[in-house]
Design an enzyme around this catalytic site. Sequence first.
Site, mmCIF file in Angstrom:
data_model
loop_
_atom_site.group_PDB
_atom_site.id
_atom_site.type_symbol
_atom_site.label_atom_id
_atom_site.label_comp_id
_atom_site.label_asym_id
_atom_site.label_seq_id
_atom_site.Cartn_x
_atom_site.Cartn_y
_atom_site.Cartn_z
ATOM 1 C CG ASN A 97 -34.700 -10.061 -21.321
ATOM 2 O OD1 ASN A 97 -35.771 -10.529 -21.707
ATOM 3 N ND2 ASN A 97 -34.552 -9.478 -20.131
ATOM 4 C CD GLU A 143 -33.065 -3.424 -19.339
ATOM 5 O OE1 GLU A 143 -32.404 -2.482 -18.898
ATOM 6 O OE2 GLU A 143 -33.983 -3.969 -18.686
HETATM 7 O O1 9MR Z 1 -36.461 -6.372 -10.157
HETATM 8 C C1 9MR Z 1 -35.175 -5.783 -10.109
HETATM 9 C C2 9MR Z 1 -35.080 -4.867 -8.926
HETATM 10 O O2 9MR Z 1 -35.121 -5.602 -7.727
HETATM 11 C C3 9MR Z 1 -33.794 -4.076 -8.998
HETATM 12 O O3 9MR Z 1 -33.784 -3.107 -7.958
HETATM 13 C C4 9MR Z 1 -33.681 -3.386 -10.334
HETATM 14 C C5 9MR Z 1 -32.388 -2.606 -10.409
HETATM 15 O O4 9MR Z 1 -31.889 -2.448 -11.703
HETATM 16 O O5 9MR Z 1 -33.729 -4.356 -11.358
HETATM 17 C C6 9MR Z 1 -34.968 -5.003 -11.389
HETATM 18 O O6 9MR Z 1 -35.023 -5.880 -12.474
HETATM 19 C C7 9MR Z 1 -34.844 -5.318 -13.771
HETATM 20 C C8 9MR Z 1 -34.428 -6.462 -14.642
HETATM 21 O O7 9MR Z 1 -33.238 -7.018 -14.146
HETATM 22 C C9 9MR Z 1 -34.256 -6.026 -16.087
HETATM 23 N N1 9MR Z 1 -35.451 -5.386 -16.571
HETATM 24 C C10 9MR Z 1 -35.951 -4.302 -15.800
HETATM 25 C C11 9MR Z 1 -36.109 -4.662 -14.325
HETATM 26 C C12 9MR Z 1 -36.426 -3.386 -13.597
HETATM 27 O O8 9MR Z 1 -35.367 -2.476 -13.685
#
Ligand code: 9MR
Length: 466
Positions: free
Chosen positions: A213, A171
């Site tokens: 990603n 990101e």
């Molecule tokens: O699924 C993840 C969630 O459990 C966390 O609270 C969150 C915090 O940033 O991150 C989520 O996963 C993310 C992923 O690592 C990257 N893409 C977006 C997802 C949602 O934020």
Amino acid sequence: MNHVSARSSGRRTTPPRLRAALASIAIGVVAVGTTLALASSASAGTALGATAAETGRYFGAAVAVNKLSDSVYVGILNREFTMVTAENEMKWDATEPNPNQFTYTGGDRLVSHAQANGMRVRGHALAWHQQQPRWTSVLSGSALRSAMINHVTQVATHYRGKIYAWDVVNEAFADGGSGGRRDSNLQRTGDDWIEAAFRAARAADPGAKLCYNDYYTDGQNAKSNGVYAMVQDFKARGVPIDCVGFQSHFTGQSPVPSDHQANLQRFVDLGVEVQITELDIEGSGSSQTDSYSRVVRACLAISRCTGITVSGIRDTDSWRASATPLLFDGNGNKKAAYTSTLNALNAGGTTVPSTPPPTTPPTTTPPPADGDCTASVSLNSWPGGFVATVKVIAGSAGLNGWVVSLSLPSGATVTDAWSTQNTSTSGAVSFRNVSYNGAVGAGASTEFGFQGTGKGPTGTATCARA
Ligand code: 9MR
């Protein structure tokens, strides 16, 4: 050449069971340290992972390690999925809560579960502006850059040989119309932070595919154009990048774009693999089922779209549970979206090439003349630090041990080294083989690496038999 497999058409060129076995073998070759459950092919056609394997692909899920004690969750995971991604356990805050103190408990549990059940692992994520430990917030400039490189190096080294693909950087591009980088503490260390992270990851785990990603990059838009330009530039300059991950979080406001497949294809045409990495689709009913099958069909139409990962198992496991975006309901029952996904997998598509093309341009190294060996150093440096990767090439007699000598400029200090033992940390430094890489056949090569503060070595590295 790709061949098309389709269960329901006469175009099939390989019997499905044989094809499944071949796919399993092909996967086994690239999955270092992982034993694939060949039994999974017994459920080809009736389970997601085994069906995806028929065209050489994986079907994965993001897993929360604390749910591995939930028998319904684990039952679905083991039955349906052939790849796992740690939902949070391999992120920076989880793995390095204090500077240079690493904890791998959660990530290691996931890797063990994967290995015991014939699944591969996508590593997520080495460098990201979110979910950083508190201590990075007081760092900037070269101190933050060094901390980031150290983090990438340590984590990728810990998991070396166990990870199919790493999300090296997550990101990093801005939302909206700029097509530029997102502002973040990492971005403020200099535009080259992304390539520095990729080089450090390659040095630490040369066998893992290295991915960039991001989200909202699924169709052609300013953001995906920015990522595209970066990948094109990396490929042109030999920065090691193997894949681009498309998170694929779709909602009513942000549905699967009409140019989805074309967008994936243009990245593949740059010479990288693409993967769907965090798929979830808000909604219910036919819009959800149609969207899932569209995404699967787009991936299967592209031979170098190597796999699909959904961002959880049951709707209630989702980070946005109220959107009911996943394939199983809260009780673990298959939803209509599951059936449409499985049907799309069963319809077949292009086959993933069993031997991925080389992704790092070969470095030009002079062949050893009549000496015992030569050493070539490739250097990734930034203000205040560096990572060096050294290739040792044996001469015509081969080696049973080697020592590489080089000299560091004043003020430079080696802070870490891998696949080698160094005699000192500054000035004239010698690097010897370790137990597993001393024997190098005639004309063959091995690599080791080190990182440090200050400027990296600039002069010639010499290699001798030891
Ligand atoms: O699924 C993840 C969630 O459990 C966390 O609270 C969150 C915090 O940033 O991150 C989520 O996963 C993310 C992923 O690592 C990257 N893409 C977006 C997802 C949602 O934020």
